[in-house]
Design an enzyme around this catalytic site. Structure first.
Site, PDB file in Angstrom:
ATOM      1  N   ASP A 198      -1.505  10.078   4.106  1.00 54.89           N
ATOM      2  CA  ASP A 198      -0.605  10.887   3.283  1.00 54.89           C
ATOM      3  C   ASP A 198       0.825  10.478   3.605  1.00 54.89           C
ATOM      4  O   ASP A 198       1.143  10.167   4.763  1.00 54.89           O
ATOM      5  CB  ASP A 198      -0.797  12.385   3.542  1.00 54.89           C
ATOM      6  CG  ASP A 198      -0.232  13.230   2.411  1.00 54.89           C
ATOM      7  OD1 ASP A 198      -1.035  13.682   1.561  1.00 54.89           O
ATOM      8  OD2 ASP A 198       1.003  13.435   2.357  1.00 54.89           O
TER       9      ASP A 198
ATOM     10  N   ASP B 197      -1.186   5.872   9.092  1.00 53.79           N
ATOM     11  CA  ASP B 197       0.117   5.997   8.447  1.00 53.79           C
ATOM     12  C   ASP B 197       0.328   4.809   7.510  1.00 53.79           C
ATOM     13  O   ASP B 197      -0.496   3.890   7.424  1.00 53.79           O
ATOM     14  CB  ASP B 197       1.235   6.100   9.487  1.00 53.79           C
ATOM     15  CG  ASP B 197       1.307   4.882  10.415  1.00 53.79           C
ATOM     16  OD1 ASP B 197       0.828   3.801  10.023  1.00 53.79           O
ATOM     17  OD2 ASP B 197       1.833   5.030  11.529  1.00 53.79           O
TER      18      ASP B 197
ATOM     19  N   ASP C 270      -5.142  11.316  -5.404  1.00 52.69           N
ATOM     20  CA  ASP C 270      -4.996  12.653  -5.991  1.00 52.69           C
ATOM     21  C   ASP C 270      -3.506  12.969  -5.918  1.00 52.69           C
ATOM     22  O   ASP C 270      -3.011  13.484  -4.917  1.00 52.69           O
ATOM     23  CB  ASP C 270      -5.826  13.662  -5.191  1.00 52.69           C
ATOM     24  CG  ASP C 270      -5.753  15.067  -5.770  1.00 52.69           C
ATOM     25  OD1 ASP C 270      -5.280  15.216  -6.922  1.00 52.69           O
ATOM     26  OD2 ASP C 270      -6.143  16.019  -5.086  1.00 52.69           O
TER      27      ASP C 270
ATOM     28  N   CYS D 177      -4.330  17.645 -10.971  1.00 45.09           N
ATOM     29  CA  CYS D 177      -4.742  18.995 -11.369  1.00 45.09           C
ATOM     30  C   CYS D 177      -3.863  19.434 -12.529  1.00 45.09           C
ATOM     31  O   CYS D 177      -3.375  20.565 -12.582  1.00 45.09           O
ATOM     32  CB  CYS D 177      -4.669  19.974 -10.189  1.00 45.09           C
ATOM     33  SG  CYS D 177      -3.081  20.026  -9.355  1.00 45.09           S
TER      34      CYS D 177
END
Length: 389
Positions: free
Chosen positions: A250, A274, A290, A343
């Site tokens: 992330d 990382d 995502d 989403c």
């Protein structure tokens, strides 16, 4: 607390939210300063606040003002309750209605479409373009509370998880569309303190992403990268599908702080990496992105996003999504898969983003896409499968 007192408590909380404070922060501050409120009282006030935020435009129309007081008057009228029966000024209840507030409310059927459907006007054309004739039905569904869905640990199966939850008073039903999905129908507030949750029998995860992960082209032995892992929900869901070598990444590593605990609870091995380490670890057979998005598919859970999203913010998100796709694509092995998820229900963030990516990257092809809507039982969610050719 009496029903009147709960309504009165919700009013200043809503005023704080309308003034720019986050709903969770406003609710927490109220709870800390209201030690007299029991768990049921806190749950009831929370429900009032979130119901009002989901239906902010229509409740304001029914209540005569876009204020905490106006929204609570609108909430009661929308629910078929005469507001004067609770706005009495007695005890801890709110002050009686004024003559203006007591006047007959407008007929919602005659009001503008965006008011009736509790949607910002500027987004209506985007919903129409994405959803066609079902746009109004989807928007109406997003005025309601979202179901609570769980993903059962694949090692035990969802029937065993359902029995364990039932033993703790949490009632569930088998949800359609995903092999390990359970919908909670009673006592959802007990989930995070349950033994079934602490021992890794279940994880909180909406039905739509569960269905999307179940459709991924995963096979035993694949090297898989969850590029925007966040809390790791999809990382863990993929682990239930096949025997994978999983890596989680992330851009803000702190978002993954709970992943080791969740993975250990589920009995899953996940490597965290990382940005600097990924180049040495690539390529991967499947890279899942995502991406950050408008959240229009999750308005039932995060209704504040309805009213804070702006055209400029959407434009910034589109730029960020494109950048993430391009960066993630560099980590995909020849013949591998790049998965794009949001989403969101908006075409510019979904198929539009994919079309622009393919125009920039001729070495990929779109093999599959699906848009889930709240009419299918879960949140609005989009998934596209791209193969490196």
């Amino acid at each position: 607390m009496t029903p009147e007192a709960r309504i009165a408590a919700a009013i200043p909380i809503l005023d704080a939210v309308l003034g720019g404070q986050a709903a969770e922060q406003a609710l927490t501050r109220w709870a800390r300063g209201s030690r007299f409120a029991g768990s049921r009282d806190r749950a009831a006030v929370r429900d009032h606040v979130y119901d009002a935020l989901r239906c902010r435009r229509s409740f304001a129309a029914l209540g005569g003002a876009e204020t905490g007081r106006g929204l609570m008057i609108g909430l009661l009228r929308a629910g078929g309750v005469a507001p004067e029966s609770l706005f009495t000024g007695a005890g801890y209840g709110p002050e009686p209605l004024t003559a203006e507030e007591g006047a007959l409310p407008p007929d919602l059927t005659t009001l503008p479409r965006g008011v009736r459907l509790d949607c910002p006007d500027w987004l209506l054309p985007d919903f129409d373009a994405a959803l066609g004739d079902s746009a109004d039905e989807v928007l109406a569904r997003m005025r309601q509370r979202a179901p609570v869905c769980l993903r059962a640990n694949a090692r035990q199966g969802r029937e065993a998880a359902a029995r364990a939850l039932a033993a703790e008073g949490i009632e569930t039903i088998l949800a359609d569309g995903a092999s390990f999905a359970l919908e909670v129908v009673a006592n959802a507030q007990k989930i995070k303190t349950s033994t079934a949750y602490s021992e890794g029998l279940v994880e909180l995860q909406d039905l739509s992403p569960q269905c999307a992960v179940e459709a991924l082209p995963l096979q035993d032995g694949m090297r898989v990268l969850d590029y925007c892992a966040g809390g790791g929900g999809k990382t863990l869901a993929m682990a239930a599908r096949a025997d994978l070598a999983l890596t989680a990444h992330d851009a803000i590593p702190a978002r993954m702080k709970d992943l080791p605990t969740r993975a250990a609870r589920a009995g899953i091995a996940v490597t965290q990496a990382d940005t600097g380490a990924l180049a040495k670890m690539a390529p991967f057979d499947l890279v899942l992105t995502d991406v950050p998005c408008s959240g229009t598919g999750t308005w039932r859970r995060g209704p504040e996003a309805k009213w804070t999203l702006t055209p400029d913010r959407l434009a910034d998100l589109l730029t960020l999504q494109a950048d993430i796709l391009d960066r993630a694509a560099a980590h995909v092995a020849p013949g591998g898969w790049l998965i794009y998820m949001t989403c969101s229900l908006l075409s510019p963030e979904n198929r539009g983003q994919i079309d622009r990516f393919l125009a920039r990257n001729h070495g990929f092809a779109l093999r599959h896409e699906r848009l889930f809507t709240p009419l299918e039982g879960g949140d609005g969610f989009y998934a596209a499968h791209l193969s490196r050719v």
